[in-house]
Design a protein around this motif. Structure first.
Motif, PDB file in Angstrom:
ATOM      1  N   HIS A 349       0.870  -1.163   0.000  1.00 48.15           N
ATOM      2  CA  HIS A 349       0.000   0.000   0.000  1.00 48.15           C
ATOM      3  C   HIS A 349       0.914   1.222   0.000  1.00 48.15           C
ATOM      4  CE1 HIS A 349      -3.476   2.404   2.129  1.00 48.15           C
ATOM      5  NE2 HIS A 349      -3.042   2.984   1.022  1.00 48.15           N
ATOM      6  N   MET A 350       0.789   2.071  -0.987  1.00 40.11           N
ATOM      7  CA  MET A 350       1.625   3.258  -1.074  1.00 40.11           C
ATOM      8  C   MET A 350       0.781   4.437  -1.514  1.00 40.11           C
ATOM      9  SD  MET A 350       3.822   1.982  -4.364  1.00 40.11           S
ATOM     10  CE  MET A 350       3.039   1.140  -5.727  1.00 40.11           C
ATOM     11  N   LYS A 351       1.340   5.634  -1.327  1.00 38.35           N
ATOM     12  CA  LYS A 351       0.640   6.830  -1.771  1.00 38.35           C
ATOM     13  C   LYS A 351       1.621   7.782  -2.434  1.00 38.35           C
ATOM     14  CE  LYS A 351       0.900   9.623   2.483  1.00 38.35           C
ATOM     15  NZ  LYS A 351       0.106  10.316   3.527  1.00 38.35           N
ATOM     16  N   THR A 352       1.085   8.663  -3.243  1.00 39.69           N
ATOM     17  CA  THR A 352       1.879   9.660  -3.942  1.00 39.69           C
ATOM     18  C   THR A 352       1.083  10.953  -4.001  1.00 39.69           C
ATOM     19  OG1 THR A 352       3.047  10.159  -6.016  1.00 39.69           O
ATOM     20  CG2 THR A 352       0.998   8.933  -6.194  1.00 39.69           C
ATOM     21  N   LYS A 353       1.789  12.071  -4.055  1.00 36.25           N
ATOM     22  CA  LYS A 353       1.119  13.366  -4.114  1.00 36.25           C
ATOM     23  C   LYS A 353       0.610  13.633  -5.532  1.00 36.25           C
ATOM     24  CE  LYS A 353       4.011  15.360  -0.486  1.00 36.25           C
ATOM     25  NZ  LYS A 353       5.026  16.393  -0.156  1.00 36.25           N
ATOM     26  N   VAL A 354      -0.601  14.150  -5.609  1.00 38.48           N
ATOM     27  CA  VAL A 354      -1.172  14.482  -6.905  1.00 38.48           C
ATOM     28  C   VAL A 354      -0.302  15.509  -7.629  1.00 38.48           C
ATOM     29  CG1 VAL A 354      -3.152  15.543  -8.075  1.00 38.48           C
ATOM     30  CG2 VAL A 354      -3.526  13.945  -6.185  1.00 38.48           C
ATOM     31  N   CYS A 355       0.232  16.449  -6.875  1.00 39.57           N
ATOM     32  CA  CYS A 355       0.994  17.538  -7.501  1.00 39.57           C
ATOM     33  C   CYS A 355       2.278  17.048  -8.168  1.00 39.57           C
ATOM     34  CB  CYS A 355       1.320  18.614  -6.465  1.00 39.57           C
ATOM     35  SG  CYS A 355       2.157  18.011  -4.988  1.00 39.57           S
ATOM     36  N   ILE A 356       2.756  15.872  -7.799  1.00 38.13           N
ATOM     37  CA  ILE A 356       3.945  15.328  -8.450  1.00 38.13           C
ATOM     38  C   ILE A 356       3.690  15.101  -9.934  1.00 38.13           C
ATOM     39  CG2 ILE A 356       5.358  13.226  -8.633  1.00 38.13           C
ATOM     40  CD1 ILE A 356       5.319  13.030  -5.630  1.00 38.13           C
ATOM     41  N   TRP A 357       2.471  14.692 -10.262  1.00 41.49           N
ATOM     42  CA  TRP A 357       2.130  14.329 -11.633  1.00 41.49           C
ATOM     43  C   TRP A 357       1.510  15.481 -12.401  1.00 41.49           C
ATOM     44  CZ3 TRP A 357       4.498   9.887 -11.941  1.00 41.49           C
ATOM     45  CH2 TRP A 357       4.635   9.139 -10.767  1.00 41.49           C
ATOM     46  N   ASP A 358       1.300  16.611 -11.726  1.00 42.16           N
ATOM     47  CA  ASP A 358       0.743  17.790 -12.383  1.00 42.16           C
ATOM     48  C   ASP A 358       1.457  19.011 -11.823  1.00 42.16           C
ATOM     49  OD1 ASP A 358      -0.728  19.524 -13.843  1.00 42.16           O
ATOM     50  OD2 ASP A 358      -2.641  19.142 -12.872  1.00 42.16           O
ATOM     51  N   SER A 359       2.668  19.282 -12.326  1.00 39.76           N
ATOM     52  CA  SER A 359       3.523  20.328 -11.783  1.00 39.76           C
ATOM     53  C   SER A 359       2.892  21.708 -11.882  1.00 39.76           C
ATOM     54  CB  SER A 359       4.871  20.343 -12.531  1.00 39.76           C
ATOM     55  OG  SER A 359       5.490  19.083 -12.457  1.00 39.76           O
ATOM     56  N   SER A 360       1.968  21.890 -12.796  1.00 39.60           N
ATOM     57  CA  SER A 360       1.365  23.208 -12.971  1.00 39.60           C
ATOM     58  C   SER A 360       0.555  23.632 -11.759  1.00 39.60           C
ATOM     59  CB  SER A 360       0.465  23.212 -14.206  1.00 39.60           C
ATOM     60  OG  SER A 360      -0.595  22.299 -14.049  1.00 39.60           O
ATOM     61  N   LEU A 361       0.230  22.679 -10.861  1.00 35.18           N
ATOM     62  CA  LEU A 361      -0.562  23.026  -9.691  1.00 35.18           C
ATOM     63  C   LEU A 361       0.143  24.041  -8.806  1.00 35.18           C
ATOM     64  CD1 LEU A 361      -2.049  19.579  -8.606  1.00 35.18           C
ATOM     65  CD2 LEU A 361      -3.240  21.499  -9.636  1.00 35.18           C
ATOM     66  N   LEU A 362       1.473  23.962  -8.727  1.00 29.48           N
ATOM     67  CA  LEU A 362       2.229  24.904  -7.911  1.00 29.48           C
ATOM     68  C   LEU A 362       2.034  26.330  -8.410  1.00 29.48           C
ATOM     69  CD1 LEU A 362       4.367  25.642  -5.746  1.00 29.48           C
ATOM     70  CD2 LEU A 362       6.085  25.324  -7.529  1.00 29.48           C
ATOM     71  N   VAL A 363       2.271  26.541  -9.711  1.00 26.78           N
ATOM     72  CA  VAL A 363       2.173  27.883 -10.262  1.00 26.78           C
ATOM     73  C   VAL A 363       0.723  28.357 -10.248  1.00 26.78           C
ATOM     74  CG1 VAL A 363       2.782  29.346 -12.212  1.00 26.78           C
ATOM     75  CG2 VAL A 363       4.126  27.303 -11.721  1.00 26.78           C
ATOM     76  N   MET A 364      -0.202  27.440 -10.519  1.00 22.08           N
ATOM     77  CA  MET A 364      -1.616  27.810 -10.483  1.00 22.08           C
ATOM     78  C   MET A 364      -2.021  28.240  -9.086  1.00 22.08           C
ATOM     79  SD  MET A 364      -3.282  24.913 -12.953  1.00 22.08           S
ATOM     80  CE  MET A 364      -4.938  25.511 -12.704  1.00 22.08           C
ATOM     81  N   MET A 365      -1.470  27.569  -8.059  1.00 23.79           N
ATOM     82  CA  MET A 365      -1.771  27.951  -6.690  1.00 23.79           C
ATOM     83  C   MET A 365      -1.256  29.359  -6.409  1.00 23.79           C
ATOM     84  SD  MET A 365      -0.729  26.020  -3.158  1.00 23.79           S
ATOM     85  CE  MET A 365      -1.360  24.479  -3.785  1.00 23.79           C
ATOM     86  N   TYR A 366      -0.045  29.656  -6.913  1.00 30.12           N
ATOM     87  CA  TYR A 366       0.518  30.986  -6.720  1.00 30.12           C
ATOM     88  C   TYR A 366      -0.349  32.040  -7.401  1.00 30.12           C
ATOM     89  CZ  TYR A 366       3.292  35.135  -7.492  1.00 30.12           C
ATOM     90  OH  TYR A 366       3.706  36.430  -7.565  1.00 30.12           O
TER      91      TYR A 366
END
Length: 416
Positions: A349-366
């Motif tokens: 069982h593992m997990k990963t951050k959504v933002c890893i696969w959609d880098s634009s989320l960082l800039v969109m958040m800004y």
């Protein structure tokens, strides 16, 4: 048969497999969590608040709740002993008349040995659950007269079927199943109201089938008044080399189908895990038709742009027949169970951050924070995505997501 159109897109399949995506997105992007209580292949998972409800797997009748905050499992129940699970479906029903937010109804059906069972689930993490009757156990799915309901015609095969809940009142169960069928079951009348054939020669099983609600909301804003009066429900399906956009007209009770691109990397695969978030679909692992090739890759499909991206060797190890499910806040994706390249069913069982696969989320958040603070409201989400794409092309940097980005954003928000 419903009225159908198959519009093949003229541009060639566009696959982006760039160095920038491979630079930082590796197997280290996944965090290992506490192992499952048992090994599970093709588990069926449903999200309920901070719980992931794991409802059996191939030849495994046990059901568990995983608490995302506690990183712990609790046993819920087992399927009845006469139920043989293989390729079944579990969906969460929407009951607007039930105001009890502490309870959810699950529907389990299909598989090689067709069944139709329901469960009223109350959290096993609350002491009250042990004192409630007829909860947290699988019982026959019945109509308003308490008569058992059969989902599926006698000659239908529901092995590896997939299903989504939709319609104007979330009262319709859409089922896609072998060989190339789609059916609509009305959960209010407990009857099938439509059967149709998918426009494909591919054998459809253990595939990707999702509701396309985000894209539907975007298109709703662009419709004329006449079009808005029509109840159109949109879905998407991928299986091996076949991709379809599916539109169901609730008023006319018919389907329309449109062809979608499928990249060469994912084309030979099926039995992958998948999730849809932020207008993209992510595919984890998968295997070839004969099972000799099991993938370590993660594939991303942009719904709006009809483009693919492949992240090679992203998983810890080759994996198929696993499940992927979003956490409550849609910020993490959990990958549960599966079969590795040695044909061994695993308990990982593992997990990963959504933002890893959609880098634009960082800039969109800004941009969101900045324009909200400055009260500038004339820039759209599409404008932001276009600006980001221009930045990437101009700078030609190796862009990925690192933990420092989380710290930067968190610190900025706290300061503001």
């Amino acid at each position: 048969m419903g009225n159908r159109t198959a519009a093949q897109k003229s541009p060639k399949i566009q696959t982006e497999q760039t160095e920038q995506s491979q630079h930082l997105i590796t197997s280290t992007s996944f965090q290992s969590l506490k192992e499952l209580p048992t090994s599970l292949s093709d588990p069926q998972c449903v999200l309920y608040k901070h719980e992931l409800l794991i409802c059996g797997g191939i030849y495994q009748r046990a059901c568990y709740s995983y608490h995302t905050l506690k990183n712990e499992y609790k046993f819920i129940c087992e399927y009845p002993i006469h139920i043989r699970l293989e390729g079944h479906c579990v969906v969460k029903l929407v009951d607007k008349n039930n105001k009890n937010s502490n309870q959810v109804t699950l529907l389990s059906f299909g598989g090689s040995n067709k069944h139709a069972l329901a469960m009223k689930y109350v959290s096993v993490w609350n002491d009250i659950s042990s004192n409630l009757n007829n909860c947290n156990q699988w019982v026959p799915f019945t109509n308003n007269r308490n008569h058992p309901i059969i989902i599926g015609r006698y000659f239908d095969s529901y092995l590896g079927a997939r299903a989504v809940i939709g319609g104007s009142n979330n009262h319709l169960l859409f089922i896609t199943y072998p060989r190339n069928n789609i059916s609509v079951f009305d959960l209010n009348t407990f009857q099938f109201i439509q059967h149709d054939t998918l426009p494909t020669d591919n054998y459809i099983d253990y595939h990707c089938f999702i509701s396309n609600s985000e894209n539907r909301q975007r298109k709703e804003m662009m419709k004329t008044n006449e079009e808005k009066n029509k109840q159109i429900y949109q879905m998407m399906l991928f299986c091996r080399f076949k991709g379809l956009s599916i539109e169901y007209n609730e008023d006319d009770n018919n389907f329309q189908f449109h062809q979608l691109n499928v990249c060469d990397d994912i084309g030979p695969l099926y039995r992958y895990a998948y999730v849809c978030t932020n207008n993209i679909i992510l595919f984890f692992g998968g295997c070839s038709q004969n099972g000799n090739v099991i993938s370590k890759s993660v594939h991303k499909y942009s719904i709006q742009e009809d483009k693919w991206m492949t992240f090679q060797n992203a998983l810890h190890s080759p994996l198929c027949d696993c499940a992927a499910i979003l956490s409550e806040k849609d910020d993490h994706i959990h990958i549960i169970g599966g079969v590795n390249d040695k044909k061994i069913t695993v308990s990982t069982h593992m997990k990963t951050k959504v933002c890893i696969w959609d880098s634009s989320l960082l800039v969109m958040m800004y941009f969101f924070i900045y324009f909200h603070e400055t009260q500038i409201n004339f820039i759209s989400k599409n404008d932001i995505k276009y600006i980001i794409q221009c930045w990437i092309r101009i700078s030609k940097i190796k862009l990925g997501w690192i933990d420092d980005f989380d710290k930067i954003v968190t610190k900025y928000i706290r300061i503001k």
